[in-house]
Design an enzyme around this catalytic site. Structure first.
Site, short mmCIF file in Angstrom:
data_model
loop_
_atom_site.label_atom_id
_atom_site.label_comp_id
_atom_site.label_asym_id
_atom_site.label_seq_id
_atom_site.Cartn_x
_atom_site.Cartn_y
_atom_site.Cartn_z
N ARG A 112 88.90 33.99 -47.14
CA ARG A 112 89.40 34.38 -45.81
C ARG A 112 90.11 33.24 -45.06
O ARG A 112 90.72 33.46 -44.03
CB ARG A 112 88.24 34.95 -44.97
CG ARG A 112 87.88 36.37 -45.37
CD ARG A 112 86.63 36.84 -44.66
NE ARG A 112 85.44 36.25 -45.27
CZ ARG A 112 84.22 36.27 -44.70
NH1 ARG A 112 84.06 36.80 -43.51
NH2 ARG A 112 83.19 35.73 -45.32
N ASN A 164 84.29 30.79 -42.03
CA ASN A 164 84.87 31.67 -43.04
C ASN A 164 86.37 31.87 -42.88
O ASN A 164 87.05 32.20 -43.83
CB ASN A 164 84.15 33.01 -43.04
CG ASN A 164 82.71 32.85 -43.50
OD1 ASN A 164 82.46 32.37 -44.60
ND2 ASN A 164 81.77 33.18 -42.64
N ALA A 173 115.62 -5.59 -22.66
CA ALA A 173 115.78 -4.15 -22.88
C ALA A 173 116.76 -3.88 -24.01
O ALA A 173 117.79 -4.53 -24.14
CB ALA A 173 116.28 -3.50 -21.59
C1 UD1 Z 1 75.41 33.06 -47.70
C2 UD1 Z 1 74.00 33.68 -47.78
C3 UD1 Z 1 73.72 34.42 -46.49
C4 UD1 Z 1 73.85 33.48 -45.31
C5 UD1 Z 1 75.22 32.81 -45.31
C6 UD1 Z 1 75.26 31.74 -44.26
C7 UD1 Z 1 73.68 34.21 -50.13
C8 UD1 Z 1 73.61 35.27 -51.16
N1 UD1 Z 1 73.93 34.58 -48.89
O1 UD1 Z 1 76.30 34.16 -47.61
O2 UD1 Z 1 72.41 34.96 -46.51
O3 UD1 Z 1 73.63 34.17 -44.09
O4 UD1 Z 1 75.47 32.20 -46.59
O5 UD1 Z 1 76.56 31.23 -44.14
O6 UD1 Z 1 73.49 33.05 -50.47
N2 UD1 Z 1 79.07 29.16 -53.37
C9 UD1 Z 1 79.08 28.55 -54.61
N3 UD1 Z 1 79.08 29.30 -55.74
C10 UD1 Z 1 79.04 30.66 -55.69
C11 UD1 Z 1 79.03 31.28 -54.42
C12 UD1 Z 1 79.03 30.51 -53.28
O7 UD1 Z 1 79.11 27.33 -54.69
O8 UD1 Z 1 79.04 31.26 -56.77
C13 UD1 Z 1 79.09 28.34 -52.15
C14 UD1 Z 1 80.29 28.57 -51.26
O9 UD1 Z 1 81.31 27.68 -51.60
C15 UD1 Z 1 79.73 28.29 -49.87
C16 UD1 Z 1 78.27 28.68 -49.99
O10 UD1 Z 1 77.97 28.70 -51.37
O11 UD1 Z 1 79.79 26.94 -49.52
C17 UD1 Z 1 77.98 30.05 -49.39
O12 UD1 Z 1 78.77 31.00 -50.05
P1 UD1 Z 1 79.40 32.22 -49.29
O13 UD1 Z 1 80.13 33.05 -50.25
O14 UD1 Z 1 80.12 31.75 -48.08
O15 UD1 Z 1 78.04 32.99 -48.89
P2 UD1 Z 1 77.91 34.06 -47.77
O16 UD1 Z 1 78.35 35.37 -48.30
O17 UD1 Z 1 78.48 33.59 -46.51
CA CA Z 2 79.81 32.00 -45.80
#
Ligand code: UD1
Ligand code: CA
Length: 486
Positions: free
Chosen positions: A19, A234, A386
């Site tokens: 996003r 995000n 100047a």
């Molecule tokens: C996650 C949490 C959610 C929480 C939110 C807070 C989970 C399943 N959910 O959701 O409960 O409220 O964070 O912001 O964990 N990342 C990886 N590898 C992956 C997926 C993600 O390294 O395979 C990293 C992303 O880069 C990021 C973080 O993990 O820094 C969180 O991932 P994101 O996809 O933003 O999780 P949310 O859906 O926001």
């Molecule tokens: Ca997130």
């Protein structure tokens, strides 16, 4: 006091951050002096961990290059496919088979988190001898976040992602911040049991809580004292809100430390900047990078300082400065451009519409108006008139100009480098100087002036100038008094 358990930090930074709609991975977006992941790494230092693992994936080479710069002790672990936060942590732990004690896991996109809060989360976790503790917050708008589901007694039961949540769970406003402390053995065990049976078909780290709770392993919640700290990023609009929140936090801390900030809403100070009490920052100013401002200095309005040093009592007004050292009681601006290698001595002056680069001005030296000073050493108390240009570039090479102590360079002069104006020498206004001027001499290259009499009345007859000239000439012929310009 018993010995603290050993600790490992895992930062999750493999996601793309779709996003953000950016070619730059989300965690590398800057926020007042650090990247998002840079802020998280700084806060996580409170864990005093023996090892820090950063899970990288999307554009891993960019994230790794950044880590090498800001956190060379951290170990990147590649998650080639982003199969979820649980999968990411599982890979991280495979890289540290010897880890014992506590594992602190942090999402890489929660930049307002305070080190103090990480410390308190760890303390709550370790003192409760729990399997897992989640940092939670009560928020006004929980949209998109995981919800904290508690049982009737108020104990944590599980964490449910919004997209997997029933309406009554969606109504919960207590959310998962994405920051956790785990007992490493319990975590390994629970991670081996994760399923991908959810809306995204991913391994959710958050499921670890339900898995541990269901077998009676103690899990807990630590509620963040300030919900703003838990805000994730995000998209660009959220990034801008985080930036404003961090700006206010930084400004408030400096004001409480004795710095005057006249308009905090338009003053942006990187977290890396250092200010002394009684510095004053006027409105619409940005202090960035490794900038420092000493006591009693006044910066702004409308000033940008990047990696610049401002000495005590200096005044820097409507200026753009990169990599400059501004001495004590020096004055700069308005409308000055200081570039890298500029060093202004005590009480030196750089005035309006002056650009400097690789230029050293001695104590009390002055370049007050409309000049370019490149590759120059200017002695104490020298005065540069100047419109003086230090011509430092011949199209191929850059050369140096030296102006000695108390030398005086007249207006509209070109000093063609390499050249030296020795101490106490003068240069006549309008000269193009390419030979050294010895101490005490006057350098002059002006063509002698010639006045062509009555040229205007003959060649510009009928113009306002000719009419004015005729009146002046007639008045002189009458023997009347004609006022002349001084
Ligand atoms: C996650 C949490 C959610 C929480 C939110 C807070 C989970 C399943 N959910 O959701 O409960 O409220 O964070 O912001 O964990 N990342 C990886 N590898 C992956 C997926 C993600 O390294 O395979 C990293 C992303 O880069 C990021 C973080 O993990 O820094 C969180 O991932 P994101 O996809 O933003 O999780 P949310 O859906 O926001
Ligand atoms: Ca997130």
């Amino acid at each position: 006091m018993s010995q603290a358990p050993r600790r490992t930090v895992v930062v999750l930074a493999a996601g793309e951050g779709k996003r953000m709609k950016s070619a730059t991975p989300k965690v590398l977006h800057p926020l007042l002096g650090r990247t998002l992941v840079g802020h998280v790494l700084t806060a996580s230092a409170a864990a005093g961990a023996e090892q820090t693992i950063v899970v990288v994936g999307h554009k891993a080479e960019l994230v790794e290059a950044h880590l090498a710069e800001v956190a060379p002790a951290a170990t990147p672990v590649l998650q080639a496919q982003q199969n979820g936060t649980g999968h990411a942590v599982r890979l991280a732990l495979e890289a540290v088979p010897e880890a014992t004690g506590t594992v602190v896991v942090l999402n890489g996109d929660v930049p307002l988190l305070r080190a103090e809060t990480v410390g308190r989360l760890i303390e709550a976790h370790e003192s409760g001898a729990r399997g897992a503790t989640v940092l939670a917050a009560e928020v006004g708008d929980p949209t998109g976040l995981g919800r904290i589901v508690r049982d009737a007694a108020g104990n944590l039961e599980r964490i449910v992602e919004e997209r997997d949540a029933a309406p009554e769970v969606r109504a919960i406003r207590e959310i998962n911040a994405g920051i956790y402390a785990f007992d490493v053995a319990s975590l390994r065990e629970a991670l081996s049991k994760l399923s991908t049976d959810n809306d995204q078909g991913e391994e959710y780290l958050t499921d670890v809580f339900g898995i541990l709770a269901s077998v009676g392993h103690p899990v807990g919640v630590f509620v963040a004292p300030d919900a703003d700290e838990t805000l994730g990023c995000n998209d660009r609009a959220e990034l801008a809100s985080l930036r404003a929140l961090l700006r206010d936090r930084v400004n408030e801390a400096w004001m409480r430390a004795g710095v005057s900030i006249l308009d905090p809403a338009t003053t942006w100070i990187d977290v890396t900047v250092r200010l002394e009490p009684d510095a004053e920052i006027d409105q619409n100013s940005q202090l960035l990078g490794e900038t420092t401002v000493a006591a009693g200095a006044i910066v702004g309005p409308d000033t940008t300082l990047i990696d610049s040093t401002v000495g005590a009592g200096a005044v820097v007004l409507r200026t753009h400065s990169i990599g400059a050292e501004i001495g004590a009681e020096a004055t700069v601006g308005p409308f000055s451009f200081l570039r890298p290698g500029t060093r202004l001595g005590r009480k030196a002056k750089v005035g309006g519409f002056v650009e400097t680069k690789n230029a050293e001005l001695g104590e009390g030296a002055k370049v007050p108006h409309l000049s370019y000073v490149g590759d120059a050493t200017i002695g104490a108390k020298a005065n540069i008139g100047a419109g003086t240009i230090f011509a430092n570039y011949d199209g191929v090479n850059k050369s140096h100009t030296t102006v000695g102590e108390a030398a005086f360079v007249g207006s509209d002069t070109v000093l063609i480098a390499p050249v030296e104006i020795e101490p106490g020498a003068y240069v006549a206004a309008g000269s193009a100087i390419q030979k050294d001027v010895p101490a005490g001499s006057l350098g002059v290259t002006r063509a002698p002036q010639r006045n062509v009499e009555n040229w205007v009345t003959r060649r510009r007859a009928g113009t306002v100038s000719a009419a004015a000239a005729e009146r002046a000439i007639a008045a002189k012929d009458d023997g009347g008094e004609v006022s002349t310009a001084e």
